[in-house]
Design an enzyme around this catalytic site. Structure first.
Site, PDB file in Angstrom:
ATOM      1  N   TYR A  11       0.860  -1.250   0.180  1.00 51.88           N
ATOM      2  CA  TYR A  11       0.056   0.026   0.053  1.00 51.88           C
ATOM      3  C   TYR A  11       0.941   1.304  -0.027  1.00 51.88           C
ATOM      4  CZ  TYR A  11      -3.200   3.512   2.170  1.00 51.88           C
ATOM      5  OH  TYR A  11      -4.075   4.762   2.423  1.00 51.88           O
ATOM      6  N   ARG A  74       6.362  -7.447   8.339  1.00 50.17           N
ATOM      7  CA  ARG A  74       5.087  -7.773   8.736  1.00 50.17           C
ATOM      8  C   ARG A  74       4.349  -6.876   9.316  1.00 50.17           C
ATOM      9  NH1 ARG A  74       3.900 -13.146   8.592  1.00 50.17           N
ATOM     10  NH2 ARG A  74       5.292 -14.628   7.462  1.00 50.17           N
ATOM     11  N   SER A  75       3.118  -6.615   9.664  1.00 44.00           N
ATOM     12  CA  SER A  75       2.984  -5.297  10.567  1.00 44.00           C
ATOM     13  C   SER A  75       1.266  -5.564  10.839  1.00 44.00           C
ATOM     14  CB  SER A  75       2.320  -4.008   9.307  1.00 44.00           C
ATOM     15  OG  SER A  75       1.663  -4.695   8.545  1.00 44.00           O
ATOM     16  N   TYR A 139       5.370  -6.485  17.247  1.00 47.31           N
ATOM     17  CA  TYR A 139       5.464  -5.514  16.214  1.00 47.31           C
ATOM     18  C   TYR A 139       6.168  -4.429  16.458  1.00 47.31           C
ATOM     19  CZ  TYR A 139       4.079  -2.061  12.677  1.00 47.31           C
ATOM     20  OH  TYR A 139       4.097  -0.995  11.935  1.00 47.31           O
TER      21      TYR A 139
END
Length: 339
Positions: A11, A74-75, A139
């Site tokens: 995105y 990764r989020s 995270y």
């Protein structure tokens, strides 16, 4: 300038890649397409499919790369809690491998997509860059570790590095918008309800010490974020690691987001009150004073209605892409109350 963009099929990375092309840069995108989309990579970019551990060193080793913009990561907070090893390997380990390749190729500038989640639950808002770093989940901890590694590489190897920390990104730039297989962000979840893909959106807690009792969060338009990345690239200084928070400086509550989505879409968007979620702070808003003063950055699209309108235009234009026309099934009928 020739720029490597890791995660450039995602995105934010794809929007930044498009802005780099507009600014006259040559762009190489490396992405494994695990969460990104090949059709999001702007025309004009060279595309290399694969993980950054393997492919970024190849690209950098071939020479002619002047700078790196690092988005690949990764989020998903919940996933990081359930499987923290993925975040230490996939975020920290891969980033350290990238930094090794950057140093070996003598690339002198890198901008990192960090997160305001490194601050955890803050002592006060808006959150400034000198707030304590105490992430509340793996995270955020993985991003904080990469920030620390960047600072050490800048100090020891003379690299110019910038970390940009922000909370919620929304909106779209034309054909590039938010498309996640598992959606956890509030605005796209609410828009999924408007599109008939979910039955309702859950509001997790209505008794917070905020004007309407729901959590307040900072939202930034993705094109404003892209502009900040280009400015940060120019601000990279040899031997320096600089940190900038990015945000509107004023948050919007969950109820406000839902109501604006109703106005923009013309749909009723049912909402249901749900219990609070553990660890959800009442207010998370980032101060962007340093970015304004040192980068000359200012959000050009700060209005929530404009942010939602751009997101809605993107989602309606892509209604049938990737099976999006199918209704989301239980138990995923209720969305996240905060992003």
């Amino acid at each position: 300038m020739r720029v490597l963009v890791t995660g450039g099929a995602g995105y934010i990375g794809s929007v930044v890649a498009a802005r780099l092309l507009e600014a006259g840069s040559e762009v190489v995108v490396v992405d494994d397409l695990s969460t990104g989309h090949r059709d999001a990579v702007p025309d004009g970019c060279a595309f290399v499919e694969g993980c950054i551990r393997d492919r970024a060193p190849e690209v950098l080793g071939a020479g002619r790369i002047d700078a790196v913009l690092h988005f690949a990561a990764r989020s998903v907070v919940a996933e990081s809690v359930a499987r923290p090893e993925l975040y230490w390997a996939g975020n920290v380990g891969a980033s350290l491998a990238l930094l090794d390749a950057v140093r070996a190729a003598d690339v002198r500038r890198i901008v990192f997509s960090s997160t305001a989640a490194v601050y955890g639950e803050p002592d006060g808002v808006p959150i400034r860059e000198d707030a304590p770093v105490r992430p509340a989940n793996p995270y955020g901890a993985s991003k904080a570790a990469i920030d620390a590694a960047l600072a050490e590489h800048a100090r020891m190897h003379g690299i110019g590095a910038v970390s940009l920390r922000y909370f919620n990104v929304a909106g779209a730039q034309g054909p590039r918008g938010e498309r996640h297989t598992t959606e956890t962000h509030l605005i796209p979840i609410v828009l999924q309800v408007a599109r008939g893909l979910r039955g309702s959106v859950a509001i997790h807690g209505t008794d917070y010490p905020t004007p309407d009792g729901t959590c307040v969060r900072d939202y930034i338009h993705v094109t404003d974020l892209a502009d900040a990345h280009l400015r940060a690239l120019e601000a990279c200084a040899p031997g320096s690691h600089r940190v900038f928070n990015l945000g509107n400086g004023a948050g919007f509550s969950v109820r406000e987001v839902i109501e604006v989505c109703r106005e923009v879409t013309g749909h009723p968007i049912p909402a249901a009150v749900a219990p609070r979620r553990a660890g959800d702070p009442a207010v998370l808003v980032a101060s962007a004073d340093r970015a304004r003063a040192e980068l000359g950055w200012e959000p050009r699209i700060p209005a929530l209605r404009d942010i939602v309108a751009d997101a809605w235009a993107f989602h309606t234009a892509h209604e049938d892409r990737n099976g999006q026309g199918a209704r989301v099934r239980a138990p995923g009928m209720s969305g996240s109350g905060t992003a």
